[in-house]
Every structure is written in C-alpha cells, then in structure tokens.
Design an enzyme around this catalytic site. Sequence first.
Site, PDB file in Angstrom:
ATOM      1  N   GLU A 252     -34.424   0.415 -16.025  1.00  0.00           N
ATOM      2  CA  GLU A 252     -35.317  -0.630 -15.501  1.00  0.00           C
ATOM      3  C   GLU A 252     -35.572  -0.293 -14.051  1.00  0.00           C
ATOM      4  OE1 GLU A 252     -36.563  -3.070 -13.322  1.00  0.00           O
ATOM      5  OE2 GLU A 252     -34.924  -4.484 -13.680  1.00  0.00           O
TER       6      GLU A 252
ATOM      7  N   CYS B  50     -37.566  -7.167  -8.635  1.00  0.00           N
ATOM      8  CA  CYS B  50     -38.387  -6.080  -9.175  1.00  0.00           C
ATOM      9  C   CYS B  50     -39.667  -6.576  -9.827  1.00  0.00           C
ATOM     10  CB  CYS B  50     -37.570  -5.249 -10.161  1.00  0.00           C
ATOM     11  SG  CYS B  50     -36.910  -6.185 -11.551  1.00  0.00           S
TER      12      CYS B  50
END
Length: 482
Positions: A229, A263
Amino acid sequence: MMNFIERDPRPHSDELAIANLKQAFSAQKKDFLDNPTPSLASRLELLGALATMMLDNRYKIQQALAADFGSHPTQFADMVECLGVAGRVQYVADNLAEWMKQQARPIEPALYGTAKAYIQPQPKGVVGNMAPWNFPFDIGFGPIVEMLAAGNRAILKPSDLAPACSELMLEMVRTTFAPEHVAAVAGGLDLSKAFCSLEWDHLMYTGSTQVGRSIAVAAAQNLVPVTLELGGKCPALIAADGLTPAAVEQIIGCKTIKSGQMCVTVDYVLMPMAARDRFVEMVQKLFANNLPDYSCHKDNTGIINERHLDRLLGYLADARAKGATVLEIGGEVERSTRHMPFYLVLDVTNDMELMRNEIFGPILPIVTYESLDKAISYINHYERPLGVYIFSESRQVIDQVLDRTVSGGACVNSAALHAAVPSLPFGGVGKSGIGRHHGYEGFIEFSNMRSIVERGSKDLVNAMFAPYGETANALIAGALAQ
C-alpha cells in the site's frame, strides 16, 4: 505514503530485535506445521482477543499518539485507531463462517462424470506486516484481522518514527497473544532489511513507493507474495456544478485529518478557473467558523518530526520561489509542538516540489482546468492514485470521470471514505500499490484459494492418457462441434 524506514534517534539494538524476529518466525512456522488449519472457533477466539486488546488499551493509545505527534485528537484516536480496528474485527467475525466454506465450481459432466470441483480457502502460513507511522494502530493491527481470519500466524513490525506507539504495540501484543500466534518486533533499518528478507508466506508493507520497490525486490528473492500500500497524489475534482459548502466541508475535513498525513487524503484540487476565488472564500469561512486559530487548535495533529516539518516548509518555499501564491490560514508554524496552519497554494505549476511529490501535510494546491477532458487528462498525467474524489451532481460527469481514470478506489461527493468501510477492499493500483486488504478480499489476499477436484465415476478422464484412440477422437470432435 511517506517513507517510514528511518532510524529511531533513541538507542536500540537491532541485533537483539533481529534475534527476536527469527525466534518468533521459527516458532510460528513450527506452530503452523503442527496446526495448519485452525478451526473457526480458534480464529474467532484470536479475533475477539484482538478487539478486546484495542478497547482495553484505548487511553494508552491516545497517549502514545499524542507523544509521537506532539498532539493528536483523542476522538480521532478512538474512532479510527481503536474502534476502527475493533469494528473491522466485528465485520469479519460476523462473516467468517461463510467465507471459510468450500466454494463449488462447475465441472463438465460429459468428461468428468460425477466428479466435484471446489475451492477451499486455506491459510498461507506465517505473514509479516510492516506498518507505517501515520496510522500505527489502524494499519498495524487492522490487516492482522484478515490475516488471523484466514488462519495465519502474524508478526508485526511497527515504525521507528512513532516510538511511543511502537513500544505500546509491542506491550499489547506481548500481553495478549502467544508468540506462536501473533508477535511484534521493533527496531531500525537493519531490522527492516532482515524483516523483508525472510521466507514469509506473505508480506505486507505500507509506505512510500520508493521503499515499496525495495521491499518487493527483497521479497522476490524468496518468491514471497506481497501486499503493498504505497499512496500517491489523490485528486479531488470539482465539476462545474460541484462547488458547494458540502463539497468544501468534505475536502477540507479530509485534508485536516492528521494534518494531511494520510495516504488517501486529498493531495490537490482540480476546479474550473471561475470557481477558484469562490472556493478560497468558502475555505477561509469554514476555518473561521469551525477551526479558528487552527494551528494551535487541540484537534490539529502535529507533524511527526522536525525533518518532515522542514520538508513541508521547503515545499512552500519552493512554490513561492516559482511563482505560486501561498495563503496561510489559521495561525502560524509552532515548532515546539510541530503544529502547522493550513495552506492553500494557487497558481501552481508541475515543476513545483509539492506537485512532484505526495505532500503528506496540511498543504492544498489548487489546479484550475478549462474543460472536463483536460481535468481528466491532468489526473492521468500522474501515477495512478489510491483514490479519485469527484464532486458533482451530474451522473454523466461522475460516470465519465470514473470510466476514464484508474485508481485504487474512488468516492463521489466525499473523500477517502472508501478506505473506512470494512466491507470494501482497500489498496492501490500500479505505483500506488499491489493487492487488497479489508473484508472478504482481505481474507482472500491472505488465503491460499486452493483448487480441489474429487474424482467420481462415469468419466472419460482416461481418454487423456496415451495411447490415444477413438474416445479421444470423439471428445475432440464434440468440442469442435460446439
């Protein structure tokens, strides 16, 4: 997402940490061989212990986050870092019995007779999770929910940049789980290198694309499958009809979470030039009404360390030097707490550092566009992000943006919510990541979806063996005739 593999300024022994890692890894490998398919009851017991662990340590989690960030809102710590993980456990526990069942698949009776074909989810074995500093508990323990649900053993490596959280996470794991089920190790760069070099049955990493590439290379040496990720520049596209108070509230609300250190936050906003000044006014009004003196507000999360604070201030200096207009909202920088005000940046160009890098801070560039086609082309100019956020009431516009952009996820008239829904898989695409966790797809990610055929009777399987004769010819003729 920003790089987290950095050295903790406090003294520590990576040599000891690596020894502990190898010991835990060996113990878990042995335990998996002794019991490779844990029962539903044993998996639920581990998941229940994980949820209880999060709730029992609620106040300690708040304190650790505040210690590492300088300041951190307690309610957000509760909602995401604590209750978010517990809620993830609840969703998985409610569905796990169904997920563990065999999945029947069709099989051609003319060839295979009464045979059965099915998929049986099987644990992979020992799984590693290299967690980041920005959501240490949510991304540290959250994926372990699906890892345990799939029947695996798990070892967690927290980030050095959040030492108080890291220390607490080790304590939580040590007092909750047997080390052959769940373990945690903490250390610096040498430990990180040792961690990703082990022969895991699966390895997950959350962090920057640059480090993710090195993790993938290290894992590839042992052919270890990975979940990465990695973040990216997530855009919010405001269509011609999309500038509303609700849209501004969603964009700014998302961007102020953890002071932009997330993020899936909005990295930049795209809007028609005619809407820009109105957007700025609406943002300034929102802060004046809801977050006056934002930089010293109790709900303003501090920047994780001085280096990241200087990096963000460097982005602003670079933007000013290259002709941008920087609007500072809600106070000034306070170095003692690493608090920053909120910044809108106008007249940005693609050569500015804040447009070349994922920002990861309370800085919001505004990019204007002449047409929706050009806005979509601008999004596609960058690497594929974790999320694309569309603000419009037009179904045609929404579908056009969704159809012509590629991202890990997307939201319509909101931002980042796709990462919060337990039933939705979460992850990136391209350089924003590989693989998915959360929910059923997370269960699959950490499972070996084993294909099984049980031969029955009345089949023609032997026709595929030499010597070939009339039965094989008949099968071929029948297939060609279809």
